[in-house]
Design a protein around this motif. Structure first.
Motif, PDB file in Angstrom:
ATOM      1  N   ALA A  57      -6.195   2.736 -12.650  1.00  0.00           N
ATOM      2  CA  ALA A  57      -5.529   2.544 -11.367  1.00  0.00           C
ATOM      3  C   ALA A  57      -6.312   3.235 -10.263  1.00  0.00           C
ATOM      4  O   ALA A  57      -7.136   4.116 -10.517  1.00  0.00           O
ATOM      5  N   ASN A  58      -6.045   2.836  -9.031  1.00  0.00           N
ATOM      6  CA  ASN A  58      -6.752   3.366  -7.876  1.00  0.00           C
ATOM      7  C   ASN A  58      -5.780   4.188  -7.032  1.00  0.00           C
ATOM      8  O   ASN A  58      -4.900   3.656  -6.374  1.00  0.00           O
ATOM      9  N   LEU A  59      -5.952   5.508  -7.072  1.00  0.00           N
ATOM     10  CA  LEU A  59      -5.025   6.397  -6.384  1.00  0.00           C
ATOM     11  C   LEU A  59      -5.139   6.285  -4.867  1.00  0.00           C
ATOM     12  O   LEU A  59      -4.151   6.442  -4.149  1.00  0.00           O
ATOM     13  N   LEU A  60      -6.347   6.015  -4.369  1.00  0.00           N
ATOM     14  CA  LEU A  60      -6.503   5.842  -2.922  1.00  0.00           C
ATOM     15  C   LEU A  60      -5.664   4.668  -2.422  1.00  0.00           C
ATOM     16  O   LEU A  60      -4.951   4.773  -1.418  1.00  0.00           O
ATOM     17  N   ASN A  61      -5.733   3.552  -3.111  1.00  0.00           N
ATOM     18  CA  ASN A  61      -4.939   2.391  -2.712  1.00  0.00           C
ATOM     19  C   ASN A  61      -3.443   2.680  -2.832  1.00  0.00           C
ATOM     20  O   ASN A  61      -2.645   2.198  -2.018  1.00  0.00           O
ATOM     21  N   ALA A  62      -3.056   3.452  -3.834  1.00  0.00           N
ATOM     22  CA  ALA A  62      -1.646   3.808  -3.974  1.00  0.00           C
ATOM     23  C   ALA A  62      -1.168   4.626  -2.778  1.00  0.00           C
ATOM     24  O   ALA A  62      -0.047   4.440  -2.297  1.00  0.00           O
ATOM     25  N   SER A  63      -2.014   5.513  -2.278  1.00  0.00           N
ATOM     26  CA  SER A  63      -1.629   6.328  -1.127  1.00  0.00           C
ATOM     27  C   SER A  63      -1.590   5.515   0.155  1.00  0.00           C
ATOM     28  O   SER A  63      -0.959   5.925   1.128  1.00  0.00           O
ATOM     29  N   ALA A  64      -2.243   4.339   0.149  1.00  0.00           N
ATOM     30  CA  ALA A  64      -2.306   3.514   1.359  1.00  0.00           C
ATOM     31  C   ALA A  64      -1.227   2.441   1.414  1.00  0.00           C
ATOM     32  O   ALA A  64      -0.977   1.855   2.472  1.00  0.00           O
ATOM     33  N   MET A  65      -0.583   2.152   0.284  1.00  0.00           N
ATOM     34  CA  MET A  65       0.357   1.038   0.216  1.00  0.00           C
ATOM     35  C   MET A  65       1.607   1.274   1.076  1.00  0.00           C
ATOM     36  O   MET A  65       2.118   2.392   1.172  1.00  0.00           O
ATOM     37  N   SER A  66       2.087   0.190   1.655  1.00  0.00           N
ATOM     38  CA  SER A  66       3.369   0.228   2.362  1.00  0.00           C
ATOM     39  C   SER A  66       4.497   0.432   1.361  1.00  0.00           C
ATOM     40  O   SER A  66       4.497  -0.176   0.280  1.00  0.00           O
TER      41      SER A  66
ATOM     42  N   TYR B 158       4.595   2.756  12.507  1.00  0.00           N
ATOM     43  CA  TYR B 158       4.149   1.454  12.985  1.00  0.00           C
ATOM     44  C   TYR B 158       4.599   1.223  14.423  1.00  0.00           C
ATOM     45  O   TYR B 158       3.825   0.720  15.252  1.00  0.00           O
ATOM     46  N   ALA B 159       5.803   1.617  14.733  1.00  0.00           N
ATOM     47  CA  ALA B 159       6.292   1.468  16.114  1.00  0.00           C
ATOM     48  C   ALA B 159       5.455   2.299  17.070  1.00  0.00           C
ATOM     49  O   ALA B 159       5.099   1.850  18.168  1.00  0.00           O
ATOM     50  N   ASP B 160       5.109   3.522  16.673  1.00  0.00           N
ATOM     51  CA  ASP B 160       4.276   4.382  17.531  1.00  0.00           C
ATOM     52  C   ASP B 160       2.879   3.802  17.675  1.00  0.00           C
ATOM     53  O   ASP B 160       2.275   3.873  18.757  1.00  0.00           O
TER      54      ASP B 160
ATOM     55  N   GLY C  24       5.574 -11.890 -13.015  1.00  0.00           N
ATOM     56  CA  GLY C  24       5.288 -10.640 -13.706  1.00  0.00           C
ATOM     57  C   GLY C  24       3.867 -10.160 -13.587  1.00  0.00           C
ATOM     58  O   GLY C  24       3.553  -9.064 -14.058  1.00  0.00           O
ATOM     59  N   THR C  25       2.969 -10.967 -12.983  1.00  0.00           N
ATOM     60  CA  THR C  25       1.599 -10.520 -12.769  1.00  0.00           C
ATOM     61  C   THR C  25       1.539  -9.624 -11.536  1.00  0.00           C
ATOM     62  O   THR C  25       2.436  -9.611 -10.698  1.00  0.00           O
ATOM     63  N   TYR C  26       0.439  -8.871 -11.457  1.00  0.00           N
ATOM     64  CA  TYR C  26       0.286  -7.972 -10.318  1.00  0.00           C
ATOM     65  C   TYR C  26       0.063  -8.761  -9.033  1.00  0.00           C
ATOM     66  O   TYR C  26      -0.736  -9.708  -9.011  1.00  0.00           O
ATOM     67  N   LYS C  27       0.742  -8.370  -7.974  1.00  0.00           N
ATOM     68  CA  LYS C  27       0.503  -8.956  -6.660  1.00  0.00           C
ATOM     69  C   LYS C  27      -0.793  -8.370  -6.130  1.00  0.00           C
ATOM     70  O   LYS C  27      -0.934  -7.149  -5.986  1.00  0.00           O
ATOM     71  N   ILE C  28      -1.755  -9.210  -5.846  1.00  0.00           N
ATOM     72  CA  ILE C  28      -3.078  -8.723  -5.458  1.00  0.00           C
ATOM     73  C   ILE C  28      -3.037  -8.014  -4.115  1.00  0.00           C
ATOM     74  O   ILE C  28      -3.602  -6.929  -3.945  1.00  0.00           O
ATOM     75  N   PHE C  29      -2.349  -8.621  -3.134  1.00  0.00           N
ATOM     76  CA  PHE C  29      -2.268  -8.028  -1.806  1.00  0.00           C
ATOM     77  C   PHE C  29      -0.800  -7.737  -1.487  1.00  0.00           C
ATOM     78  O   PHE C  29      -0.106  -8.571  -0.905  1.00  0.00           O
ATOM     79  N   PRO C  30      -0.302  -6.560  -1.843  1.00  0.00           N
ATOM     80  CA  PRO C  30       1.113  -6.250  -1.591  1.00  0.00           C
ATOM     81  C   PRO C  30       1.478  -6.193  -0.112  1.00  0.00           C
ATOM     82  O   PRO C  30       2.658  -6.255   0.225  1.00  0.00           O
ATOM     83  N   MET C  31       0.470  -6.104   0.767  1.00  0.00           N
ATOM     84  CA  MET C  31       0.747  -6.062   2.200  1.00  0.00           C
ATOM     85  C   MET C  31       0.127  -7.282   2.896  1.00  0.00           C
ATOM     86  O   MET C  31      -0.334  -7.190   4.029  1.00  0.00           O
TER      87      MET C  31
ATOM     88  N   GLY D 263      -3.636   1.879  11.630  1.00  0.00           N
ATOM     89  CA  GLY D 263      -2.598   0.869  11.811  1.00  0.00           C
ATOM     90  C   GLY D 263      -2.474  -0.074  10.637  1.00  0.00           C
ATOM     91  O   GLY D 263      -1.643  -0.985  10.663  1.00  0.00           O
ATOM     92  N   ARG D 264      -3.270   0.111   9.614  1.00  0.00           N
ATOM     93  CA  ARG D 264      -3.315  -0.847   8.507  1.00  0.00           C
ATOM     94  C   ARG D 264      -2.915  -0.240   7.172  1.00  0.00           C
ATOM     95  O   ARG D 264      -2.914  -0.940   6.173  1.00  0.00           O
ATOM     96  N   ARG D 265      -2.580   1.033   7.141  1.00  0.00           N
ATOM     97  CA  ARG D 265      -2.294   1.700   5.888  1.00  0.00           C
ATOM     98  C   ARG D 265      -1.199   2.740   6.086  1.00  0.00           C
ATOM     99  O   ARG D 265      -0.886   3.142   7.208  1.00  0.00           O
ATOM    100  N   ASN D 266      -0.637   3.164   5.009  1.00  0.00           N
ATOM    101  CA  ASN D 266       0.292   4.274   5.051  1.00  0.00           C
ATOM    102  C   ASN D 266      -0.495   5.568   5.231  1.00  0.00           C
ATOM    103  O   ASN D 266      -1.704   5.616   4.983  1.00  0.00           O
TER     104      ASN D 266
END
Length: 1004
Positions: A375-384, A264-266, A394-401, A868-871
């Motif tokens: 589950a969505n593996l693409l989104n898992a690879s993109a999460m911060s 992110y800094a770069d 205890g419910t799922y956070k819709i937008f973790p970022m 700049g918006r994903r891992n």
């Protein structure tokens, strides 16, 4: 006294001729048990195969003889002579390669020595002890000229197969599948419905002489599947089971917390922004400050578990034989929520009503279940790594970022109520009449098959998945089809001559219908998709079609002195796919010649040559594989406001072409079958040239016409290739044996013509003289570095941008002059190597597969403005002024030219390894078992490749809704947009590695 004596003799004779139980054991020349040996009663009904211990049991007269045959061994005929038990030792075939083996060739069988076409048999060792859910997975890499791709490892997904290259551009390119003589391809079913444990043999027909018998269905090759039948003798009960675990074959691990912060800094620096926080989004700050990270790949994945259980009972008398089996497969995938269950039942029955009439049935039921949210593996690879999985309640956070909303929580799909089920109810029946007397050798056979395939797909996406209104969709379809075949055959032998004739008249029909209901706006999520009427708004759609085919066929085989072989075939097909203004019927002839050179007198002194046969064939086959009704111009309906009222109107739909004809493929094949050095080296070599003309091409037309495209007969393609299968017995000493099988296939595919003007179609990436699948892109030469001046080459470039070659030398990079063909998406050559080692009761098989000369665009190397918006993958790398990376761009690079990052997708893979142990007779006697084999098997164990990413073969992770009802009309309708709710993320599932333990048990 005389009368009494005669009665006694008659009694003794009758008793001797009565059927009695014969048992025995078959071994090889070393005394090792041979499982799978065919044992048949000569000149009479009855037969069986040896079990894992080489033992057999059947009913036969004490004066009869038994015929023993096995691949690679000489066929033996042994008289029973009123014995109750036989010990048979097979000898290695020193006169040829499996010459007496009976091979299914379509509407009949032939001895391998008499075959004139190119027919490949799948090794029987591939049909058992492999953890596969679809039998084509076992064939992958093991048969020359058959390229099988497993694009997705999603539980229940089916691989795709191409035989001898891609002939067609728009029409279907998959082989025609026939199970027990009845087509499977046209019924809406797939090989997923066939339990691999029920399969006795598989043959693949490849050249014109072999496939022309299936006419309009044969241009892409034919796959013949024969299921197991019963045999005479007491019931044989077999139980086969395996269980094991699955994991990713290769994990593309995202950046950890430290790497993510540095990225992110770069990115901020390279985009010229002022950094105020260490992480991009404020939702991540609390976890960052607390040092809490989340391993999203661990959250969204799990250790997969697979288990498979099959039990079968077979047996019967001389006049009635049966095979009954049941199977249960349960697969829990490596991505959370993915699962597949299959229940199968099969019943095969053969009954000799009289000595001239035989009837039988083949019934099977298969239920496929892929229920559940995913589950969505693409989104898992993109999460911060600093995002949170759950809210405080205890419910799922819709937008973790948050406020980033491009990528949602990868577990949201688990909240979707999802139902996905298909059932295949299939019944086939036959009746065969054998004539005698003056008509000896004449047979009539009636085949009838019926299939009913209902499918149900339903989803409900509610508030937990960020659908505040709630959306439900229900999709129901059914496919009904029948096949009727009348087959007349005649066989005659006299002196040195042999002739057989096969005639066919058949009819096929398939009816398909589908209905869709959709509702939006529910007051709560409780009803799911079970009450669409509770939604605020509803919509519906439906569709139905019909397909029919009528066929006539004739084939003549003639053999002289087992030296000269001739085959002539002609088939006439009429299809409902084609319109009224053209000839619905097409004629597909072929001819073939075979020469058993090793049977010639002048070869008598060539003792080192055991078998040498030359084959030559030429013929035409067709392809009708386009959707129905494409010859008809029709309109669609649409709803639009008119004077404030919603009104139904018509819109342009399909532009029909009543002059459509078949694609025609003209196939020339030269083949050589050989066996040398007492059968230590054997195999086959084939070379072919296939020209496909009058392509069923979906041609783009000006939108001003109101239509986008139309099917036309135009264009030509060509496939040339070579195929080699080589079998060797490397070591055969004492208790140790080592055998190898090598398969190699090279194919050169090209487009010869498109529209008759010699011009390329740049929009579709179709180029004259090039393969159908090509990559057309810029030539990347590196990365612009700090201090380099792009002036006069790429004036818009800045340091960190990709550097491309100026191919036309005009001082700028443009799509018109600086793109070129950079590779092909189909392999140039494929190969497989199987090494099998035997030591006493131990067996070890190692299979290595290779795919070479293929390129693919690599989405794992390009994230465009998402950088700049994903891992990102930890090993991906990127340019900075300090590291001077010359292969990866900077994080600020937006890829304005749409460069696809074409990459070498060639690979060599340790496909499967199986170690088995056959328990000796002494142990079996103590356990009161007829046979017991235990094994451990691993699949997709390691891949050697230069590809960066999950896997060079598997479909890459990408966003989008895709169908997983593979190979059925349901899938076709989903692709047409009838249903939009299937949020299965089917492509987001990479290759898996599987290790299982299994047993095969035979009860006495």
């Amino acid at each position: 006294m005389f009368i009494a004596t005669m009665l006694s003799l008659l009694y003794v004779t009758g008793f001797a001729q009565q059927s009695s139980t014969i048992t025995g054991k078959v071994t090889d020349e070393k005394g090792i048990s041979l499982p799978g040996v065919s044992v048949k009663v000569k000149s009479g009904p009855g037969g069986t195969t040896t079990d894992e211990q080489g033992s057999f049991q059947l009913n036969a007269s004490g004066t009869a003889s038994l015929i023993f045959s096995y691949i690679g061994y000489t066929t033996q005929t042994i008289a029973i002579n009123n014995q109750k038990s036989l010990q048979v030792q097979m000898q290695v075939d020193a006169t040829g390669t499996n010459l007496d083996e009976v091979v299914v060739v379509g509407y009949g069988t032939q001895k391998r020595s008499d075959i004139t076409g190119s027919v490949s048999s799948v090794p029987k060792s591939r049909l058992s002890q492999l953890p596969v859910t679809n039998v084509m997975q076992a064939v992958q890499g093991a048969v020359a000229g058959v390229n099988i791709t497993q694009a997705s490892s999603v539980p229940g997904s089916a691989p795709t197969a191409v035989v001898r290259g891609q002939n067609s551009i728009n029409a279907s390119t998959g082989p025609y599948v026939v199970v027990d003589g009845i087509p499977l391809s046209k019924t809406g079913g797939s090989l997923n419905d066939i339990n691999p444990n029920d399969i006795e043999s598989m043959e693949i027909l490849k050249d014109a002489s072999a496939v022309a018998i299936y006419g309009t269905n044969g241009s892409q090759g034919v796959l013949l599947v024969t299921t197991k039948r019963g045999s005479s003798g007491k019931p044989s009960i077999r139980y086969n089971a395996y269980g094991g675990v699955e994991e990713f074959a290769n994990m593309l691990t995202p950046m950890n917390g430290e790497q993510y912060v540095q990225r992110y800094a770069d990115w901020m620096k390279q985009t010229g922004q002022q950094q105020t926080n260490p992480v991009p989004n404020f939702e991540e700050l609390d976890n960052y400050n607390a040092g809490i990270t989340t391993d999203w790949m661990d959250v969204a994945t799990r250790t997969g578990v697979i288990q498979d259980h099959n039990i079968s009972v077979s047996g019967g008398s001389e006049n009635a034989k049966y095979f009954i089996s049941g199977g249960y497969l349960d697969q829990k995938g490596v991505v959370e929520g993915f699962q597949y269950k299959r229940y199968t039942f099969r019943s095969n029955l053969d009954v000799n009503i009289t000595d001239y009439l035989t009837v039988g049935t083949s019934l099977f039921v298969a239920n496929n279940n892929k229920d559940g949210g995913r589950a969505n593996l693409l989104n898992a690879s993109a999460m911060s790594p600093y995002g949170s999985v759950y809210n405080d309640d205890g419910t799922y956070k819709i937008f973790p970022m948050f406020p980033e909303q491009l990528f949602t929580n990868p577990l949201l799909g688990l909240t979707t109520d999802r139902l996905d089920r298909t059932t295949n109810l299939n019944g086939n029946a036959y009746a065969e009449i054998k004539f005698s007397g003056a008509l000896e050798g004449l047979k009539y056979r009636f085949n009838g098959g019926y299939s009913f395939l209902p499918a149900r797909f339903a989803t409900y996406v509610g508030r937990q998945a960020n659908d505040l209104n709630g959306t439900a969709e229900v999709f129901n379809s059914e496919t009904k089809s029948y096949t009727i075949e009348n087959i007349l055959s005649y066989t005659k032998d006299w002196d040195k001559h042999h002739i057989d004739f096969t005639g066919l008249y058949s009819a096929q029909e398939r009816k398909y219908s589908v209905s869709l209901g959709r509702a939006v706006g529910f007051v709560n999520d409780e009803l799911s998709f079970n009450n669409l009427g509770a939604g605020a708004t509803q919509s519906s759609d439906s569709y139905a079609d019909r397909y029919a085919l009528n066929s006539q066929m004739g084939r003549i085989n003639y053999t002289y002195d087992s030296r000269y072989l001739f085959t002539v075939t002609a088939r006439r097909d009429g299809s409902s796919v084609f319109g009224a203004d053209t000839k619905k019927y097409g004629l597909f002839p072929s001819a073939a010649f075979g020469w058993n050179v090793s049977n010639e007198q002048f070869m008598a002194n060539a003792a080192w040559i055991d078998n040498l046969k030359l084959r030559l064939s030429y013929g035409k086959s067709g392809n009708e594989a386009i959707p129905v009704y494409r010859t008809i111009t029709d309109n669609n309906t649409g709803r639009s406001p008119f004077n404030g009222v919603s009104t139904i109107g018509t819109l342009t739909g399909n532009l029909g072409n009543t002059s459509l004809l078949w694609e025609n493929t003209y196939n020339t094949n030269i083949g050589l079958d050989f066996a040398f050095f007492n059968n230590r080296v054997s195999g086959s070599l084939d070379m072919y040239n296939m020209k496909t003309k009058d392509l069923l091409l979906l041609r783009s037309i000006p939108v001003v016409t109101g239509y986008y495209n139309v099917f036309e007969n135009m264009g030509e393609t060509n496939n040339k290739g070579i195929e080699l299968t080589l079998n060797t017995r490397n070591i055969d000493k004492g208790d140790f044996r080592w055998e190898s099988t090598i398969v190699f296939a090279a194919n050169k595919n090209k487009i010869v013509d498109l529209y008759g003007d010699g011009k390329d179609d740049l929009g579709n990436r179709w180029f004259i003289g090039q393969p159908i699948g090509t990559l057309y892109d810029y030539r990347m030469t590196g990365v612009w570095q700090a201090g380099e001046d792009p002036t006069g080459h790429d004036d818009t470039a800045v340091p960190g941008d990709l550097k491309f070659a100026d191919l036309n030398g005009d001082g700028r990079i443009s799509p018109e002059g600086d793109r070129e063909i950079v590779g092909q998406t189909i392999p140039k050559w494929t190969g497989g190597l199987t090494n099998t080692f035997h030591y006493k009761n131990w067996n070890l098989s190692i299979f290595i597969q290779t795919i070479q000369g293929v390129k693919k665009n690599n989405a794992d190397l390009s994230y465009a403005d998402e950088a700049g918006r994903r891992n990102l993958p930890a090993d991906l790398g990127y340019w900075t002024e300090e590291n001077g990376n010359n292969s990866r761009p900077s994080l600020a690079y937006r890829n304005p030219r749409g460069y696809g990052y074409p990459s070498d997708a060639s690979f060599t893979r340790i496909k499967d390894v199986t170690l088995s142990y056959v328990f000796p007779q002494s142990v079996l006697d103590k356990l009161h078992l007829g046979g017991l084999t235990a094994y451990v098997s691993g699949r997709n164990l390691h891949t050697f490749t230069n590809w960066f990413g999950w896997d060079p073969e598997a479909q890459q992770l990408q966003r989008g809704h895709t169908s997983d009802v593979s190979g059925s009309p349901v899938d076709e309708q989903l692709q047409r947009g009838v249903s939009t709710a299937n949020n299965s993320w089917e492509n987001n599932y990479p290759l898996t590695r599987t290790v299982v333990f299994g047993i095969n048990v035979t009860l006495r």
